[in-house]
Design a protein around this motif. Structure first.
Motif, PDB file in Angstrom:
ATOM      1  N   HIS A 183       1.018  -0.497  -0.187  1.00 23.07           N
ATOM      2  CA  HIS A 183       0.165   0.043   0.017  1.00 23.07           C
ATOM      3  C   HIS A 183       1.229   0.860   0.204  1.00 23.07           C
ATOM      4  O   HIS A 183       1.587   1.612   0.861  1.00 23.07           O
ATOM      5  N   HIS A 239       1.616   5.320  -2.535  1.00 22.79           N
ATOM      6  CA  HIS A 239       0.639   6.179  -3.141  1.00 22.79           C
ATOM      7  C   HIS A 239       1.911   6.544  -4.803  1.00 22.79           C
ATOM      8  O   HIS A 239       1.255   8.011  -5.109  1.00 22.79           O
ATOM      9  N   GLU A 282       3.313  -1.465  -4.756  1.00 22.92           N
ATOM     10  CA  GLU A 282       2.177  -1.525  -4.964  1.00 22.92           C
ATOM     11  C   GLU A 282       2.585  -0.054  -5.510  1.00 22.92           C
ATOM     12  O   GLU A 282       3.098   1.026  -4.562  1.00 22.92           O
ATOM     13  N   CYS A 283       1.746   0.383  -6.674  1.00 23.42           N
ATOM     14  CA  CYS A 283       1.785   2.177  -7.257  1.00 23.42           C
ATOM     15  C   CYS A 283       0.447   2.062  -7.255  1.00 23.42           C
ATOM     16  O   CYS A 283      -0.485   0.823  -6.823  1.00 23.42           O
ATOM     17  N   LYS A 284      -0.125   3.602  -7.198  1.00 24.55           N
ATOM     18  CA  LYS A 284      -1.828   3.511  -6.648  1.00 24.55           C
ATOM     19  C   LYS A 284      -1.581   4.759  -7.793  1.00 24.55           C
ATOM     20  O   LYS A 284      -1.227   5.733  -7.633  1.00 24.55           O
ATOM     21  N   SER A 285      -2.929   5.433  -8.245  1.00 22.41           N
ATOM     22  CA  SER A 285      -3.416   6.596  -9.029  1.00 22.41           C
ATOM     23  C   SER A 285      -4.084   7.198  -7.608  1.00 22.41           C
ATOM     24  O   SER A 285      -3.833   6.669  -6.799  1.00 22.41           O
ATOM     25  N   GLY A 286      -4.392   8.363  -7.813  1.00 18.65           N
ATOM     26  CA  GLY A 286      -6.261   8.923  -6.754  1.00 18.65           C
ATOM     27  C   GLY A 286      -5.382  10.504  -6.917  1.00 18.65           C
ATOM     28  O   GLY A 286      -6.206  10.990  -6.296  1.00 18.65           O
ATOM     29  N   THR A 318      -2.461  -0.857  -9.155  1.00 18.34           N
ATOM     30  CA  THR A 318      -3.734   0.138  -8.320  1.00 18.34           C
ATOM     31  C   THR A 318      -4.428   1.164  -8.990  1.00 18.34           C
ATOM     32  O   THR A 318      -4.470   2.484  -8.747  1.00 18.34           O
ATOM     33  N   LEU A 341      -6.786   3.682  -8.085  1.00 18.31           N
ATOM     34  CA  LEU A 341      -7.427   4.698  -7.178  1.00 18.31           C
ATOM     35  C   LEU A 341      -8.368   5.919  -7.736  1.00 18.31           C
ATOM     36  O   LEU A 341      -8.233   6.623  -7.451  1.00 18.31           O
ATOM     37  N   HIS A 348     -10.961   8.811  -4.611  1.00 17.80           N
ATOM     38  CA  HIS A 348      -9.935   9.257  -3.450  1.00 17.80           C
ATOM     39  C   HIS A 348     -10.823  10.104  -3.163  1.00 17.80           C
ATOM     40  O   HIS A 348     -10.532  10.475  -1.593  1.00 17.80           O
ATOM     41  N   ALA A 380      -4.059  -1.297 -14.255  1.00 18.30           N
ATOM     42  CA  ALA A 380      -3.660  -1.851 -12.725  1.00 18.30           C
ATOM     43  C   ALA A 380      -5.006  -3.153 -12.520  1.00 18.30           C
ATOM     44  O   ALA A 380      -5.339  -3.928 -14.027  1.00 18.30           O
ATOM     45  N   ASP A 434      -9.562   0.165  -6.200  1.00 15.32           N
ATOM     46  CA  ASP A 434      -9.616   1.113  -4.889  1.00 15.32           C
ATOM     47  C   ASP A 434     -10.613   2.758  -4.815  1.00 15.32           C
ATOM     48  O   ASP A 434     -10.727   2.920  -6.251  1.00 15.32           O
TER      49      ASP A 434
END
Ligand SMILES: [Zn+2]
Length: 412
Positions: free
Chosen positions: A72, A74, A139-143, A172, A174, A177, A205, A209
């Protein structure tokens, strides 16, 4: 090149081979006995010393453990929000910080105003810092896109980052958000529904999320995100129960979520169903400390056999933390977790969240040789809070980092 880590004080091994995760009520069966580990062909080759291996590592006094998995974060994001942190700790209310232009929107603005190469350069620097603290998969996330084009750009940057860092990464989406300007939450979820098919089709992805909170999205939106994930064969993850008990966990479980993350305000009645489910409880003690948040019922989750997971939540707002050893130290103290529980939570269990536990997350013959040499026993990881215990890092059997004061251990 074949490598032999010889004569370690401890080699951390799971209760048995082939487990997808270790429920924390079984973590006591994780072993940390003296031994050696041989790496060959990019995988763990065995647990006997091999005097013929070209690289010999003196592991005396050390623990050999699997590489950490940070499930987890960002990344990639642009810039930091240190000013806002000072406002927060000195008592400026969040609404006032937001009114002054802070919060998620500040990071969204920064991302929009920063060129791709500069965003990736910051992320590469952080990935290197993570590597030196033992993280071999993240893990990478957008958001922080906060628009259809912005979210897609964030995922494309995550895709590029995968090729520019040493670690294995996942992405992932996101997509919920914060509610973007010009929308209400329902209106934005309609845009999300239009965006998901292309993200799935283009393989940008592996999971969706959502942030469920009074200032963001609701349990109804969480259920909707679950439908979208199921329809497109993506995993569902959710930021829930961070500041308020919204009773989102039953909704997430009904939607088949892979993980529920934060849980500082997890309702007592939701502990047993979550612990019994095949859904990870991802706890983020860095964010809890930085935000002076409540402490989740983590001891209860562990005793009830939850798939407990730890991660950094690395982000510029609530957790500018990238060190898994620090997170382990905070978790052990805040949650009353044993060292074995905390290490299972940031290795095999975290890999399961990312669907990577068949290939990494534990020391087993045939698994990818993502291996850490620690400069002392595993009990020192939480105890020497703030110290980086990582002496050397192998990823797929390749030596990527040796702390200069530990270089004497290597001989070829
Ligand atoms: Zn987060």
């Amino acid at each position: 090149m074949s490598t032999c880590l010889r004569g370690a004080a401890q080699v951390l091994r799971p209760p048995e081979d082939g487990l997808p995760f270790v429920r924390l009520d079984r973590a006591g069966a994780i072993t940390a006995d003296p031994g050696s580990v041989t790496l060959d062909g990019g995988v763990v080759a065995g647990f006997e010393a091999d005097a013929g291996a070209p690289l010999q590592v003196d592991a005396s006094g050390c623990a050999v453990v699997p590489g950490f998995v940070d499930c987890h974060t960002h990344l990639p994001f642009a810039g930091w929000r240190a000013q806002e942190y000072e406002q927060k700790v000195t008592g400026v209310p969040y609404e006032e910080i937001a009114r002054r232009g802070g919060g998620i929107r500040a990071s969204a603005r920064a991302l929009a105003e920063t060129a791709d190469d500069a965003v990736l350069a910051q992320a590469r620097t952080l990935a290197r810092e993570m590597l030196e603290h033992g993280t071999t998969t993240f893990e990478c996330k957008s958001g922080y896109g906060l628009s259809v084009a912005g979210e897609r750009r964030a995922l494309e940057l995550a895709d590029r980052l995968e090729h520019e860092v040493e670690q294995a990464t996942t992405a992932t989406a996101l997509l919920a958000h914060a509610v973007p300007d010009g929308y209400d939450a329902d209106g934005w979820m309609a845009e999300v529904a239009g965006l998901v098919p292309a993200i799935a089709r283009d393989g940008l992805a592996g999971a969706l999320d959502i942030y469920v909170e009074s200032i963001a999205f609701s349990n109804e939106h969480l259920a909707r995100m679950g439908e979208l994930a199921a329809a497109h064969e993506l995993d569902l993850r959710a930021h829930v129960e961070q500041f308020n008990a919204n009773r989102s966990v039953p909704v997430a479980l009904a939607a088949g979520a892979r993980s529920v993350d934060h849980l500082a305000r997890l309702h007592p009645d939701d502990v047993a169903p979550l612990a019994a489910a095949e859904c990870a409880a991802v706890l983020l003690p860095g964010a809890e400390v930085m935000g002076a948040e409540a402490t989740p019922p983590a001891r209860e989750l562990a005793d009830a056999g939850a798939i407990g997971v730890l991660a950094t939540d690395a982000n510029p707002g609530t957790s500018p933390v990238v060190s898994i050893p620090l997170v382990v130290g905070l978790a052990v103290r805040r949650y009353g977790w044993s060292v074995r529980e905390a290490l299972a939570a940031c290795t095999l269990n975290a890999a399961w969240v990312l669907r990577r536990s068949a290939e990494t997350g534990s020391l087993e013959v045939g698994k990818r040789a993502d291996v850490l040499l620690l400069d002392g026993p595993v009990e020192h990881v939480p105890y020497r809070l703030g110290h980086n215990p990582v002496a050397a890092v192998w990823l797929a059997g390749e030596l990527l980092w040796v702390r200069p004061d530990q270089a004497w251990r290597l001989a070829s």
